[in-house]
Design a protein around this motif. Structure first.
Motif, mmCIF file in Angstrom:
data_model
loop_
_atom_site.group_PDB
_atom_site.id
_atom_site.type_symbol
_atom_site.label_atom_id
_atom_site.label_comp_id
_atom_site.label_asym_id
_atom_site.label_seq_id
_atom_site.Cartn_x
_atom_site.Cartn_y
_atom_site.Cartn_z
ATOM 1 N N GLN A 84 -54.138 53.626 -22.200
ATOM 2 C CA GLN A 84 -52.603 53.904 -22.879
ATOM 3 C C GLN A 84 -52.029 51.798 -23.444
ATOM 4 O O GLN A 84 -51.546 51.554 -22.042
ATOM 5 C CB GLN A 84 -50.930 54.172 -22.828
ATOM 6 N N VAL A 85 -52.373 51.326 -24.056
ATOM 7 C CA VAL A 85 -51.849 49.652 -23.945
ATOM 8 C C VAL A 85 -51.143 50.106 -24.381
ATOM 9 O O VAL A 85 -50.190 49.909 -26.095
ATOM 10 C CB VAL A 85 -53.198 48.953 -25.313
ATOM 11 N N GLY A 134 -40.964 58.130 -31.762
ATOM 12 C CA GLY A 134 -40.831 59.755 -31.388
ATOM 13 C C GLY A 134 -41.346 60.268 -31.509
ATOM 14 O O GLY A 134 -40.681 61.807 -31.532
ATOM 15 N N SER A 135 -42.505 60.635 -31.770
ATOM 16 C CA SER A 135 -43.515 61.978 -32.784
ATOM 17 C C SER A 135 -44.466 62.231 -31.286
ATOM 18 O O SER A 135 -44.745 60.488 -31.373
ATOM 19 C CB SER A 135 -43.947 61.886 -34.027
ATOM 20 N N ASN A 136 -45.283 62.961 -31.571
ATOM 21 C CA ASN A 136 -45.705 63.947 -31.237
ATOM 22 C C ASN A 136 -47.264 64.394 -31.581
ATOM 23 O O ASN A 136 -47.914 64.031 -32.042
ATOM 24 C CB ASN A 136 -45.578 63.793 -29.416
ATOM 25 N N ASP A 137 -47.122 66.132 -31.658
ATOM 26 C CA ASP A 137 -47.493 66.695 -31.929
ATOM 27 C C ASP A 137 -48.173 66.099 -33.590
ATOM 28 O O ASP A 137 -49.027 66.456 -33.559
ATOM 29 C CB ASP A 137 -47.012 68.280 -32.091
ATOM 30 N N GLY A 196 -43.728 64.930 -23.450
ATOM 31 C CA GLY A 196 -43.284 65.082 -24.581
ATOM 32 C C GLY A 196 -42.505 66.740 -24.669
ATOM 33 O O GLY A 196 -43.442 67.507 -23.762
ATOM 34 N N TYR A 197 -42.031 66.933 -25.692
ATOM 35 C CA TYR A 197 -41.258 68.640 -25.063
ATOM 36 C C TYR A 197 -42.022 69.295 -25.315
ATOM 37 O O TYR A 197 -42.353 70.726 -24.603
ATOM 38 C CB TYR A 197 -40.729 69.340 -26.640
ATOM 39 N N GLU A 240 -50.717 66.529 -24.324
ATOM 40 C CA GLU A 240 -50.960 64.978 -24.441
ATOM 41 C C GLU A 240 -51.785 64.143 -25.677
ATOM 42 O O GLU A 240 -52.666 65.666 -26.627
ATOM 43 C CB GLU A 240 -52.210 65.674 -23.443
ATOM 44 N N ASN A 241 -51.457 63.447 -26.210
ATOM 45 C CA ASN A 241 -51.794 63.084 -27.418
ATOM 46 C C ASN A 241 -52.811 61.494 -27.407
ATOM 47 O O ASN A 241 -52.609 60.431 -26.994
ATOM 48 C CB ASN A 241 -51.179 62.191 -27.583
#
Length: 480
Positions: free
Chosen positions: A308-309, A406-409, A447-448, A452-453
């Motif tokens: 992650q950069v 604030g988004s992930n999935d 996250g919740y 992993e993304n």
């Protein structure tokens, strides 16, 4: 006391208002008026039902109505938008538990009436419900018993399922899917025992059958939702909404209350339709949702390469100043940070600078359907630039900058690239196809949902770490 004619007229008026309320909620501009339709309809329903024929014990009813109204008002005023999903789950649990209590009470009253009718006939001391029971034929009493069984089963499942959903949404219960040894077999055995108890009850067994039936149903609700992972909780909330509606409709049949039947059917059917739509949006099987059979992995997840950069606000501002098109993807992290007003101000400045700015909303963004739409409307973001996933997904290859807040999935490429991912096959917002992606995130955690993304590790992605509102506030003055 009002005559039955007035009560029936009020029930029709309230039903129409409820239909108008549901219809209006499909449009953001009409939503406020639609909510008022629902409020007025519910007020009519409560007042005219309370004043209807055969209703008494006002000395007990009025304090309960007043106490409930005050508590509801205070809770609604104190709950933040980030807590709205768990509040909805908690309210579903109340409906389910009420259905169980009413069903128990109806059976006890049925038994008392039958005992009195066998010796004295119908008396003036009978309540409205008791008098109704006293006039029923044997086959009608059998249907009443079936209604009681159905209300207890659905109500109990709704209650414990909603309690667990509340716990998972509030972070009080681990969001990972967990089941007892035996898994779905336990649910099947419990459901089979419920069926046997229902048969015994209709055949004339005692009240104990309903108590055990409720206990088994409480277990099913608990075990179903415990077996569902955090990534699928928005669908769970919608599903429980449907369950609560069917529980209310069952009680409406038991009490011969037409308005309760109509209201329950509206909630049950609309919740089921919404669940189906959300299942399609997440590539889930509808039957699996009902049975609680989803939310787990199917194998080892693919390894993620790269790192992650990080980037600072100055670097993000430089890219935005040079961009022509910007797409913003809001998520639950924006709600937690209360960053919607800062995002709205950033949008205003970018548009004033001649940039094309749009918002991309995934059907299950946040932890409740429509969560992000409400937040953006609250912050005065124009409705016409807030687009659904199907409307904007094909535009990402022509987008200069995508900002994920604030988004992930819902922006996770593993849904398309990793068949072993818990969200494999789920349609997602393909932000990685943009020229550059900036992700506003508190840290490097998963996250919740605990997934992993890979997006965060892609070459065209940069991480803007920190509180979302603080990050956006720092960014706004740098926009030229």
């Amino acid at each position: 006391m009002l005559g039955q004619g007035f009560v029936s007229a009020a029930a029709i008026a309230a039903s129409v208002l409820f239909v108008l309320s549901l219809g209006g909620l499909s449009n953001q501009e009409k939503a406020k008026r639609a909510v008022w339709y629902g409020i007025v309809g519910m007020a009519l329903a409560v007042v005219f039902t309370a004043l209807g024929p055969g209703i008494g014990a006002y000395w007990l009813m009025l304090p309960m109505i007043i106490a409930g109204s005050v508590i509801g008002w205070r809770v609604a005023k104190r709950v933040a938008m980030t807590e709205m999903p768990q509040l909805v789950a908690a309210l579903h649990s109340f409906v389910g538990l009420a259905a169980v209590f009413v069903a128990w009470s109806a059976d006890l009253e049925r038994r008392r009436v039958l005992a009195v009718r066998a010796t004295e006939g119908v008396t003036e001391e009978f309540s409205a419900f008791a008098a109704l029971v006293a006039t029923k034929a044997p086959d009608e009493l059998t249907f009443l018993q079936l209604e009681v069984v159905f209300a207890i089963f659905i109500g109990a499942v709704t209650f414990t399922g909603s309690v667990i959903a509340f716990g998972k949404l509030a972070g009080k219960v681990d969001g990972k899917p967990k089941q007892l040894p035996g898994g779905h077999l336990l649910n099947a055995v419990a459901a089979g025992l419920c069926l046997l108890l229902a048969i015994a009850y209709v055949a004339g067994a005692g009240f104990w059958t309903l108590l055990i039936l409720a206990a088994l149903s409480f277990f099913i609700g608990y075990h179903l939702i415990m077996g569902i992972g955090g990534a699928d909780m928005p669908v769970v909330v919608s599903m429980l909404n449907s369950y609560s509606g069917w529980a209310a409709a069952a009680i409406g049949f038991t009490l011969s209350n037409d308005l309760l039947i109509v209201t329950g059917a509206l909630v049950g059917s609309s919740g089921a339709i919404l669940s189906y739509i959300m299942c399609k949006a997440m590539n889930r099987d509808f039957l699996s949702v009902i049975l609680g059979g989803f939310g787990g992995t199917s194998g080892p997840a693919a390894e993620i390469e790269g790192e992650q950069v990080a980037i600072d606000a100055g670097g993000v501002a430089a890219a935005l100043n040079n961009a022509d098109s910007v797409v913003i993807v809001p998520g639950y992290g924006m709600a937690v940070a209360q960053a919607q007003n800062a995002v709205s101000e950033l949008t205003r400045k970018l548009r004033a600078a001649g940039k094309e700015v749009r918002f991309a909303i995934h059907p299950v963004a946040g932890r409740l359907p429509g969560h992000m739409n409400v937040l953006l409307a609250e912050a005065k973001v124009p409705y016409d630039i807030v687009l659904e996933m199907d409307e904007i997904n094909d535009d990402f290859p022509n987008t200069d900058v995508a900002i994920v807040i604030g988004s992930n999935d819902i922006v996770n490429p593993a849904a398309q690239e990793d068949p072993n991912s818990p969200i494999a096959g789920m349609p997602v917002l393909e932000v990685w196809r943009s020229r550059v992606v900036f992700v506003c995130k508190r840290g490097q955690g998963t996250g919740y949902s605990g997934i992993e993304n890979p997006l965060f590790f892609k070459e065209n992605t940069r991480m803007l770490y920190g509180d979302a509102r603080d990050s956006i506030d720092t960014l706004i003055p740098l926009i030229e």
